[in-house]
Design a protein around this motif. Structure first.
Motif, short mmCIF file in Angstrom:
data_model
loop_
_atom_site.label_atom_id
_atom_site.label_comp_id
_atom_site.label_asym_id
_atom_site.label_seq_id
_atom_site.Cartn_x
_atom_site.Cartn_y
_atom_site.Cartn_z
N UNK B 51 -48.19 -19.15 23.15
CA UNK B 51 -48.27 -20.41 23.88
C UNK B 51 -46.90 -21.04 24.04
N UNK B 52 -46.11 -20.99 22.98
CA UNK B 52 -44.78 -21.59 23.06
C UNK B 52 -43.90 -20.98 21.99
N UNK B 53 -42.62 -21.33 22.03
CA UNK B 53 -41.68 -20.84 21.03
C UNK B 53 -41.00 -19.56 21.46
N UNK B 54 -40.62 -18.74 20.49
CA UNK B 54 -39.93 -17.48 20.76
C UNK B 54 -40.72 -16.68 21.78
N UNK B 55 -40.12 -16.31 22.90
CA UNK B 55 -40.88 -15.61 23.94
C UNK B 55 -41.29 -14.20 23.56
N UNK B 56 -40.74 -13.66 22.50
CA UNK B 56 -41.19 -12.36 22.02
C UNK B 56 -42.12 -12.62 20.84
N UNK B 57 -43.34 -12.22 21.00
CA UNK B 57 -44.35 -12.48 19.96
C UNK B 57 -44.80 -11.17 19.35
N UNK B 58 -44.88 -11.15 18.04
CA UNK B 58 -45.32 -9.96 17.32
C UNK B 58 -46.82 -9.99 17.10
N UNK B 59 -47.44 -8.82 17.19
CA UNK B 59 -48.86 -8.73 16.96
C UNK B 59 -49.19 -7.73 15.88
N UNK B 60 -50.42 -7.29 15.87
CA UNK B 60 -50.86 -6.34 14.86
C UNK B 60 -50.48 -4.92 15.25
N UNK B 61 -50.42 -4.03 14.25
CA UNK B 61 -50.20 -2.61 14.47
C UNK B 61 -48.94 -2.29 15.27
N UNK B 62 -47.89 -3.10 15.11
CA UNK B 62 -46.61 -2.81 15.74
C UNK B 62 -46.49 -3.21 17.19
N UNK B 63 -47.48 -3.87 17.74
CA UNK B 63 -47.41 -4.34 19.11
C UNK B 63 -46.62 -5.64 19.22
N UNK B 64 -45.95 -5.81 20.35
CA UNK B 64 -45.29 -7.06 20.65
C UNK B 64 -45.38 -7.31 22.15
N UNK B 65 -45.17 -8.54 22.56
CA UNK B 65 -45.19 -8.88 23.98
C UNK B 65 -44.09 -9.90 24.24
N UNK B 66 -43.59 -9.88 25.44
CA UNK B 66 -42.54 -10.81 25.84
C UNK B 66 -42.99 -11.66 27.01
N UNK B 67 -42.91 -12.95 26.83
CA UNK B 67 -43.23 -13.91 27.89
C UNK B 67 -41.99 -14.15 28.71
N UNK B 68 -42.06 -13.85 30.00
CA UNK B 68 -40.95 -14.12 30.92
C UNK B 68 -41.48 -15.07 31.98
N UNK B 69 -41.16 -16.33 31.80
CA UNK B 69 -41.71 -17.37 32.67
C UNK B 69 -41.26 -17.19 34.12
N UNK B 70 -40.00 -16.81 34.31
CA UNK B 70 -39.47 -16.69 35.67
C UNK B 70 -40.16 -15.60 36.46
#
Lengths: 111, 114
Positions: B51-70
């Motif tokens: 939702x907010x904060x660091x645009x790279x968010x860590x998830x379970x089992x080694x997954x991550x996602x990056x929020x790129x607003x632009x």
């Protein structure tokens, strides 16, 4: 442990028959939702509720009714089932967007 | 109105390779973004949310996602996939106001091969 429980897990119904899918939550969430999942569409919202006695139409409500008799229970009703309603149905509860809990799903086959 | 596009219906990768599953959303406000995984004949499991904060968010089992607003994107990544990652992955968007409904993408079916 807080949970969302759906019943039945699997259902075979006859075209034109009435089908009721049930959902019970122990999360004490005000909001509850019914989605259906179809290949190529992901999950789509059918009906939702803000609390006991409330039901609202979602994005694809045609052919479905909903009932919320209590905080814990939310039912999806197909008065006249059709083969196009063959799908997997998911119930969810949530207080806000951040705390959804999904049920395990109900597989419905209408023949 | 919100919408989500997952442009790749199917992705096949070799075990041990890196993975990126693409997700683009449309929403005029501040979105709540999610990735879910669904294993065969099972329900949905939350991998991560943002939702907010660091645009790279860590998830379970080694997954991550990056929020790129632009770019209105929220791609899912994993550095090294395992055969057990074979599943269908859904991206979803919600608003943190109103009815909090989720809008899902059509899903990406991931197959990990030896």
């Amino acid at each position: 442990e807080a949970a969302v429980t759906q019943s039945p897990r699997n259902k075979v119904a006859v075209t034109g028959g009435k089908v009721t899918l049930s959902c019970n939550q122990t999360n004490n969430h005000n909001n509850m939702y019914w989605y259906r999942q179809d290949t190529g569409h992901g999950l789509r919202l059918i009906h939702y509720s803000y609390g006991a006695g409330s039901t609202e139409k979602g994005d694809i409500p045609d052919g479905y009714k909903a009932s919320r008799p209590s905080q814990e229970n939310f039912s999806l009703i197909l008065e006249l089932a059709t083969p196009s309603q063959t799908s997997v149905y998911f119930c969810a509860s949530g207080r806000r967007a951040s705390d959804y809990t999904f049920g395990s799903g109900t597989r419905l086959l209408v023949i | 109105a919100q919408s989500v596009t997952q442009p790749d219906a199917r992705v096949t990768v070799s075990e041990g390779a890196s993975l990126q599953l693409r997700c683009k959303y449309s929403y005029s406000g501040t979105p709540y973004l999610f990735w879910y995984v669904q294993y065969p004949r099972q329900g949905l499991q939350l991998l991560l949310k943002y939702y907010s904060g660091d645009p790279v968010v860590q998830g379970v089992n080694g997954f991550e996602a990056e929020f790129i607003k632009s770019n209105s994107s929220f791609h899912l990544r994993k550095a090294s996939v395992h055969w057990s990652d074979s599943a269908v992955y859904f991206c979803a968007v919600s608003a943190d106001t109103g009815n909090y409904k989720y809008v899902f993408g059509a899903g990406t079916r991931l197959k990990v091969i030896a």
